[in-house]
Design a protein around this motif. Structure first.
Motif, PDB file in Angstrom:
ATOM      1  N   ARG A 159     -19.105  -3.285 -71.758  1.00 21.95           N
ATOM      2  CA  ARG A 159     -19.434  -4.042 -72.754  1.00 21.95           C
ATOM      3  C   ARG A 159     -18.759  -5.237 -73.369  1.00 21.95           C
ATOM      4  NH1 ARG A 159     -22.855  -1.383 -77.931  1.00 21.95           N
ATOM      5  NH2 ARG A 159     -24.246  -3.424 -78.470  1.00 21.95           N
ATOM      6  N   ARG A 160     -17.607  -4.732 -73.639  1.00 22.81           N
ATOM      7  CA  ARG A 160     -16.535  -5.399 -74.325  1.00 22.81           C
ATOM      8  C   ARG A 160     -16.147  -6.742 -73.361  1.00 22.81           C
ATOM      9  NH1 ARG A 160     -15.484  -7.429 -79.375  1.00 22.81           N
ATOM     10  NH2 ARG A 160     -13.389  -8.262 -79.372  1.00 22.81           N
ATOM     11  N   ALA A 161     -15.839  -6.341 -72.028  1.00 25.06           N
ATOM     12  CA  ALA A 161     -15.686  -7.264 -70.983  1.00 25.06           C
ATOM     13  C   ALA A 161     -16.675  -8.423 -70.832  1.00 25.06           C
ATOM     14  CB  ALA A 161     -15.569  -6.731 -69.666  1.00 25.06           C
ATOM     15  N   GLY A 162     -18.112  -7.997 -70.995  1.00 23.83           N
ATOM     16  CA  GLY A 162     -19.246  -8.937 -71.142  1.00 23.83           C
ATOM     17  C   GLY A 162     -19.025  -9.814 -72.266  1.00 23.83           C
ATOM     18  N   MET A 163     -18.643  -9.205 -73.545  1.00 21.38           N
ATOM     19  CA  MET A 163     -18.382 -10.074 -74.776  1.00 21.38           C
ATOM     20  C   MET A 163     -17.506 -11.060 -74.496  1.00 21.38           C
ATOM     21  SD  MET A 163     -19.375  -7.076 -77.359  1.00 21.38           S
ATOM     22  CE  MET A 163     -19.136  -8.108 -78.799  1.00 21.38           C
ATOM     23  N   LEU A 164     -16.353 -10.780 -73.816  1.00 22.83           N
ATOM     24  CA  LEU A 164     -15.332 -11.384 -73.661  1.00 22.83           C
ATOM     25  C   LEU A 164     -15.362 -12.537 -72.503  1.00 22.83           C
ATOM     26  CD1 LEU A 164     -12.297  -9.067 -74.043  1.00 22.83           C
ATOM     27  CD2 LEU A 164     -13.007 -10.575 -75.561  1.00 22.83           C
ATOM     28  N   GLY A 165     -16.597 -12.474 -71.899  1.00 20.95           N
ATOM     29  CA  GLY A 165     -16.900 -13.307 -70.701  1.00 20.95           C
ATOM     30  C   GLY A 165     -16.167 -13.148 -69.533  1.00 20.95           C
ATOM     31  N   VAL A 166     -15.658 -11.805 -69.074  1.00 22.61           N
ATOM     32  CA  VAL A 166     -14.856 -11.578 -68.166  1.00 22.61           C
ATOM     33  C   VAL A 166     -15.635 -10.660 -67.132  1.00 22.61           C
ATOM     34  CG1 VAL A 166     -12.734 -12.330 -69.016  1.00 22.61           C
ATOM     35  CG2 VAL A 166     -13.335  -9.886 -69.298  1.00 22.61           C
ATOM     36  N   SER A 167     -16.559 -10.218 -67.343  1.00 16.34           N
ATOM     37  CA  SER A 167     -17.459  -8.970 -66.814  1.00 16.34           C
ATOM     38  C   SER A 167     -17.786  -9.523 -65.232  1.00 16.34           C
ATOM     39  CB  SER A 167     -18.546  -8.536 -67.272  1.00 16.34           C
ATOM     40  OG  SER A 167     -19.449  -9.487 -67.526  1.00 16.34           O
ATOM     41  N   ARG A 168     -18.029 -10.944 -65.013  1.00 19.45           N
ATOM     42  CA  ARG A 168     -18.504 -11.463 -63.787  1.00 19.45           C
ATOM     43  C   ARG A 168     -17.298 -11.904 -63.092  1.00 19.45           C
ATOM     44  NH1 ARG A 168     -23.592 -13.442 -61.371  1.00 19.45           N
ATOM     45  NH2 ARG A 168     -22.936 -14.527 -59.521  1.00 19.45           N
ATOM     46  N   VAL A 169     -16.771 -11.325 -61.834  1.00 21.98           N
ATOM     47  CA  VAL A 169     -15.958 -11.931 -61.144  1.00 21.98           C
ATOM     48  C   VAL A 169     -16.311 -12.644 -59.859  1.00 21.98           C
ATOM     49  CG1 VAL A 169     -13.903 -11.125 -59.929  1.00 21.98           C
ATOM     50  CG2 VAL A 169     -14.581 -10.050 -61.696  1.00 21.98           C
ATOM     51  N   LYS A 170     -15.906 -13.981 -59.732  1.00 20.97           N
ATOM     52  CA  LYS A 170     -16.266 -14.683 -58.564  1.00 20.97           C
ATOM     53  C   LYS A 170     -15.560 -14.201 -57.641  1.00 20.97           C
ATOM     54  CE  LYS A 170     -17.096 -19.568 -57.599  1.00 20.97           C
ATOM     55  NZ  LYS A 170     -18.282 -19.322 -56.774  1.00 20.97           N
ATOM     56  N   GLU A 171     -16.172 -14.193 -56.344  1.00 21.71           N
ATOM     57  CA  GLU A 171     -15.380 -13.914 -55.134  1.00 21.71           C
ATOM     58  C   GLU A 171     -14.554 -15.108 -54.564  1.00 21.71           C
ATOM     59  OE1 GLU A 171     -17.924 -12.076 -51.905  1.00 21.71           O
ATOM     60  OE2 GLU A 171     -19.321 -11.190 -53.411  1.00 21.71           O
ATOM     61  N   LEU A 172     -13.712 -14.641 -53.725  1.00 22.32           N
ATOM     62  CA  LEU A 172     -12.640 -15.646 -53.383  1.00 22.32           C
ATOM     63  C   LEU A 172     -13.598 -16.546 -52.457  1.00 22.32           C
ATOM     64  CD1 LEU A 172      -9.979 -13.242 -52.308  1.00 22.32           C
ATOM     65  CD2 LEU A 172      -9.917 -14.604 -54.275  1.00 22.32           C
ATOM     66  N   PRO A 173     -12.912 -17.899 -52.598  1.00 19.11           N
ATOM     67  CA  PRO A 173     -13.252 -18.896 -51.689  1.00 19.11           C
ATOM     68  C   PRO A 173     -13.178 -18.504 -50.186  1.00 19.11           C
ATOM     69  CG  PRO A 173     -11.666 -19.805 -53.042  1.00 19.11           C
ATOM     70  CD  PRO A 173     -11.740 -18.407 -53.167  1.00 19.11           C
ATOM     71  N   TRP A 174     -14.459 -19.148 -49.447  1.00 16.30           N
ATOM     72  CA  TRP A 174     -14.356 -18.631 -48.010  1.00 16.30           C
ATOM     73  C   TRP A 174     -13.331 -19.421 -47.041  1.00 16.30           C
ATOM     74  CZ3 TRP A 174     -18.826 -16.052 -45.322  1.00 16.30           C
ATOM     75  CH2 TRP A 174     -19.490 -15.430 -46.392  1.00 16.30           C
ATOM     76  N   SER A 175     -12.834 -18.724 -46.399  1.00 17.28           N
ATOM     77  CA  SER A 175     -11.812 -19.063 -45.281  1.00 17.28           C
ATOM     78  C   SER A 175     -12.691 -19.770 -44.016  1.00 17.28           C
ATOM     79  CB  SER A 175     -11.225 -18.048 -44.959  1.00 17.28           C
ATOM     80  OG  SER A 175     -11.517 -17.145 -43.890  1.00 17.28           O
ATOM     81  N   SER A 176     -12.133 -20.657 -43.224  1.00 12.27           N
ATOM     82  CA  SER A 176     -12.752 -21.178 -42.237  1.00 12.27           C
ATOM     83  C   SER A 176     -12.857 -20.224 -41.338  1.00 12.27           C
ATOM     84  CB  SER A 176     -11.782 -22.534 -41.558  1.00 12.27           C
ATOM     85  OG  SER A 176     -10.409 -21.823 -41.159  1.00 12.27           O
TER      86      SER A 176
END
Length: 197
Positions: A43-60
């Motif tokens: 819950r605290r991570a969500g409030m801090l805006g860090v709960s969603r982690v974007k996946e790494l960019p796609w390699s070729s």
């Protein structure tokens, strides 16, 4: 009964910002360090805006692997090979404009989409509720029947009592009924996953 409130210090917030990655192990470690339940950390991570982690960019290499396998393998299989979520695979396929050449589904895809075994689908076919087309005799097992989108939609409209919504693959089912192109019709099953790459 309301949940207990926790008061967070600036140092705790900073540690959450640095370490939080949505993984169970990390959440458990942080909960132990702060002596709070796991839900409080999430819950605290969500409030801090860090709960969603974007996946790494796609390699070729990953893109090439996806392009080589998207029409032959399931989303689950590809996601395991690439160590990415099924949702990330579906979204990347959509962004790349990858589509199946056939407009429809094999028997295996229908089974996995509805969350049933081939006996159940066979029963629907025997009753005349679900129409399929043949695809020739030299096909892999379970791939000799072919179901169009319209045949599946007709089946769902006329026999909704046969569908257990707890078992269907959510994105596939929505895409099938709404035609929103959320997923691609060549998958053999997707899970309820988080993360879009």
């Amino acid at each position: 009964m309301s949940r207990k409130k926790f008061f967070w210090m600036a140092e705790q917030d900073e540690l959450i910002r640095k370490r939080y990655d949505s993984r169970t192990e990390t959440i458990t470690d942080l909960a132990r360090i702060f002596n709070v339940p796991r839900w409080a950390v999430r819950r605290r991570a969500g409030m801090l805006g860090v709960s969603r982690v974007k996946e790494l960019p796609w390699s070729s290499e990953e893109v090439a692997f996806l392009e080589a396998n998207y029409s032959k393998k399931s989303v689950f299989w590809i996601s395991k090979k690439l160590h990415r979520s099924a949702t990330a695979i579906l979204m990347k396929k959509r962004r790349l404009g990858l589509r199946k050449t056939d407009d429809g589904y094999t028997l295996r895809m229908v089974c996995e989409g509805f969350g049933v075994d081939h006996h159940k689908v066979g029963y629907w076919i025997e009753q005349g509720w679900l129409k399929s087309r043949g695809r020739g005799v030299n096909r892999p097992q379970g791939d000799y029947r072919f179901f169009t989108d319209e045949a599946l939609r007709r089946f769902v409209r006329k026999h909704p009592d046969q569908i257990d919504l707890r078992r269907v693959e959510k994105l596939w089912f929505i895409d099938l009924l709404a035609g929103l192109n959320i997923s691609v019709p060549d998958f053999e099953g997707i899970g309820d996953v988080v993360g879009v790459g």
